[in-house]
Write an enzyme that holds these catalytic residues in place. Structure first.
Site, mmCIF file in Angstrom:
data_model
loop_
_atom_site.group_PDB
_atom_site.id
_atom_site.type_symbol
_atom_site.label_atom_id
_atom_site.label_comp_id
_atom_site.label_asym_id
_atom_site.label_seq_id
_atom_site.Cartn_x
_atom_site.Cartn_y
_atom_site.Cartn_z
ATOM 1 N N HIS A 77 0.859 -1.188 0.000
ATOM 2 C CA HIS A 77 0.000 0.000 0.000
ATOM 3 C C HIS A 77 0.890 1.231 0.000
ATOM 4 O O HIS A 77 1.641 1.460 0.930
ATOM 5 C CB HIS A 77 -0.927 0.011 1.217
ATOM 6 C CG HIS A 77 -2.097 -0.921 1.071
ATOM 7 N ND1 HIS A 77 -3.381 -0.542 1.340
ATOM 8 C CD2 HIS A 77 -2.168 -2.200 0.653
ATOM 9 C CE1 HIS A 77 -4.202 -1.558 1.095
ATOM 10 N NE2 HIS A 77 -3.486 -2.581 0.689
ATOM 11 N N TYR A 206 -9.206 6.124 6.487
ATOM 12 C CA TYR A 206 -9.346 6.591 7.869
ATOM 13 C C TYR A 206 -10.302 7.770 7.833
ATOM 14 O O TYR A 206 -9.957 8.822 7.284
ATOM 15 C CB TYR A 206 -7.986 7.029 8.429
ATOM 16 C CG TYR A 206 -7.027 5.879 8.696
ATOM 17 C CD1 TYR A 206 -6.295 5.307 7.666
ATOM 18 C CD2 TYR A 206 -6.853 5.389 9.989
ATOM 19 C CE1 TYR A 206 -5.412 4.260 7.912
ATOM 20 C CE2 TYR A 206 -5.972 4.331 10.245
ATOM 21 C CZ TYR A 206 -5.256 3.780 9.200
ATOM 22 O OH TYR A 206 -4.382 2.750 9.453
ATOM 23 N N PRO A 297 -5.115 0.810 18.769
ATOM 24 C CA PRO A 297 -4.915 0.186 17.453
ATOM 25 C C PRO A 297 -4.771 1.142 16.270
ATOM 26 O O PRO A 297 -4.316 0.725 15.206
ATOM 27 C CB PRO A 297 -6.168 -0.685 17.275
ATOM 28 C CG PRO A 297 -7.194 -0.084 18.165
ATOM 29 C CD PRO A 297 -6.456 0.536 19.313
ATOM 30 N N LYS A 301 0.362 -0.143 15.160
ATOM 31 C CA LYS A 301 1.769 -0.189 15.547
ATOM 32 C C LYS A 301 2.139 -1.401 16.413
ATOM 33 O O LYS A 301 3.327 -1.715 16.581
ATOM 34 C CB LYS A 301 2.136 1.089 16.326
ATOM 35 C CG LYS A 301 2.310 2.297 15.442
ATOM 36 C CD LYS A 301 3.678 2.306 14.782
ATOM 37 C CE LYS A 301 3.827 3.314 13.685
ATOM 38 N NZ LYS A 301 3.818 2.750 12.322
ATOM 39 N N TYR A 389 3.748 6.350 9.967
ATOM 40 C CA TYR A 389 2.956 5.185 9.545
ATOM 41 C C TYR A 389 3.858 4.095 8.978
ATOM 42 O O TYR A 389 3.650 2.906 9.203
ATOM 43 C CB TYR A 389 1.934 5.625 8.492
ATOM 44 C CG TYR A 389 0.766 4.692 8.314
ATOM 45 C CD1 TYR A 389 -0.442 4.918 8.958
ATOM 46 C CD2 TYR A 389 0.858 3.573 7.475
ATOM 47 C CE1 TYR A 389 -1.522 4.069 8.789
ATOM 48 C CE2 TYR A 389 -0.215 2.719 7.303
ATOM 49 C CZ TYR A 389 -1.406 2.970 7.968
ATOM 50 O OH TYR A 389 -2.472 2.114 7.806
HETATM 51 C C1 PHB Z 1 -6.498 -3.708 10.567
HETATM 52 O O1 PHB Z 1 -6.531 -4.064 9.389
HETATM 53 O O2 PHB Z 1 -6.935 -4.417 11.469
HETATM 54 C C2 PHB Z 1 -5.971 -2.354 10.890
HETATM 55 C C3 PHB Z 1 -5.416 -1.584 9.874
HETATM 56 C C4 PHB Z 1 -4.946 -0.322 10.149
HETATM 57 C C5 PHB Z 1 -5.013 0.168 11.432
HETATM 58 C C6 PHB Z 1 -5.550 -0.587 12.461
HETATM 59 C C7 PHB Z 1 -6.027 -1.862 12.184
HETATM 60 O O3 PHB Z 1 -4.599 1.444 11.669
#
Ligand code: PHB
Length: 402
Positions: A77, A206, A297, A301, A389
């Site tokens: 990604h 997001y 979450p 990380k 990130y």
């Molecule tokens: C997930 O795919 O579970 C996931 C992806 C990105 C995040 C948190 C969880 O920031």
């Protein structure tokens, strides 16, 4: 019945990704270890966790020979979408910092590591009970446990690793007077689902909206992972599928966009907390991963941080056990904690940037949108997000993964 006496150099308590990766790396240096794990392999495999790997984590998996599958099955990604009240802004990781993140579920990381340990003849004891660690300030600590078949084992070692997760018993072996705990609770949680549906977008979304945060993540071409911010006391079973979809759709709606829906196959409410234990070492005991720290979450990380701990710890242990030098183990806690606190900040920052704070004033909300706009509209702001990130790879020295 007398306990069977065994010995190894490194006893690793906890057979999740951190424990297995460390055991794998040590084996490559010819250092013996035994991993003891309370759960069965199937139980660990069934735990649904996050799915994003930093390039440094991918490199570790590939270069150590633990996983080729991450490059074959994982998805690169090159960016994410920040969706602010229905308006999308792309954060282009490649353009901003020359890096990518990888979508590869933690379940698969665990499976690859467990397979690699099995393939290489690693000593991993699943489903053990009554694990007790004694003498971590003695020359040879003991890890005492009961095997799956009921036999008692007394395992003598040089070093004990506490990789036993967020409810770590190993952590409590650091005396209260020498252990400092840092906590933060958040006034919300994530409602997470797995759904059998196609991708709604190529990259992760997001979304900040006046209904609260939502994250549209992925697992495969046909299974998606989605979350929305909820009250920590929410009972996931009280929600109909229609109500879940309504909540998710309303948080991402705008410019004609909507989510592809499908049957919901799993649902869970995930609590949010930040936690750090200092130091990460006491005598011959070293903590790694969730045993030493937990992050909320947002930004995924947790696993990356656990693997970063293991990278530092592996080098330090090799220096100690092969070269007789203690300088690496002496600096382990400080070195690992430097990254832990950066990740704590990043996870906290992404969380507070994107979530609705219960009780927020109008000023708080408008200020928060101002912050989001500053990130989305500024190259420096977007680069700060992209850098964190993708795990603070320094462009001048980092090797792209593929
Ligand atoms: C997930 O795919 O579970 C996931 C992806 C990105 C995040 C948190 C969880 O920031």
């Amino acid at each position: 019945m007398a306990a069977r006496k065994e010995s190894t150099r490194v006893a690793i308590v906890g057979g999740g990704p951190a424990g297995l990766m460390l055991s794998h790396l040590l084996a490559r240096d010819g250092i013996d270890s035994v991993v003891v794990e309370r759960r069965t392999r199937a139980e660990i495999h069934a735990t649904v966790r996050a799915g994003i790997l930093e390039p440094g984590s991918v490199r570790m998996l590939v270069e150590s020979g633990a996983s080729r599958r991450v490059l074959e099955k994982g998805d690169r990604h090159d960016g994410i979408e920040l969706r602010i009240d229905g308006d999308g802004h792309r954060i282009d990781f490649q353009d901003l910092v020359g890096q990518s993140a990888w979508l590869y579920p933690q379940t698969d990381v665990f499976a690859d590591l467990a397979d690699a340990r099995e393939r290489d003849g690693g000593d991993v004891r699943y489903a053990v009970q009554d694990v007790t660690v004694v003498g971590v300030t003695d020359a040879h600590p003991l890890v005492v446990f009961t095997e799956d078949d009921g036999s008692a084992v007394e395992l003598s070692c040089d070093v004990v690793i506490g990789a036993d997760g967020s409810r770590s018993a190993c952590r409590k072996l650091i005396p209260d007077a020498q252990r400092r705990s840092y906590f933060r609770e958040y006034p919300f949680a994530w409602f997470g689902i797995l759904t059998e549906a196609p991708h709604s977008a190529e990259e992760l979304i997001y979304a900040a909206s006046d209904r609260g945060f939502a994250l549209i993540s992925q697992r495969s071409e046909t299974v998606q992972r989605m979350y929305f911010q909820c009250d920590p006391g929410e009972d996931a079973d009280q929600w109909s599928d229609a109500r879940i979809w309504d909540e998710l759709q309303s948080r991402v709606a705008g410019n004609g966009f909507s989510l592809a829906e499908g049957p919901i196959t799993d649902r869970v409410v995930l609590p949010f907390r930040s936690f750090v234990c200092e130091p990460l070492r006491h005598g011959s005991l070293f903590l790694a991963g969730d045993a030493g720290h937990t992050v909320p979450p947002t930004g995924a990380k947790g696993l990356n941080l656990a693997l970063a701990d293991v990278g530092v710890l592996h080098e330090a242990l090799a220096e100690l056990l092969l070269g007789g030098s203690a300088s690496g183990v002496d600096s382990y806690s400080d070195r690992a904690l430097a990254r832990v606190w950066k990740s704590q900040h990043f996870s906290y920052w992404m969380t507070t940037l994107l979530h609705e704070q219960p009780g927020a004033s109008d000023f708080d909300r408008r200020r928060q949108r101002g912050e989001l706009e500053s990130i989305a509209s500024s190259r420096a702001g977007s680069a700060f997000l992209a850098e964190g990130y993708t795990g603070w790879q320094h462009a001048a020295v980092a090797q792209p993964v593929a």
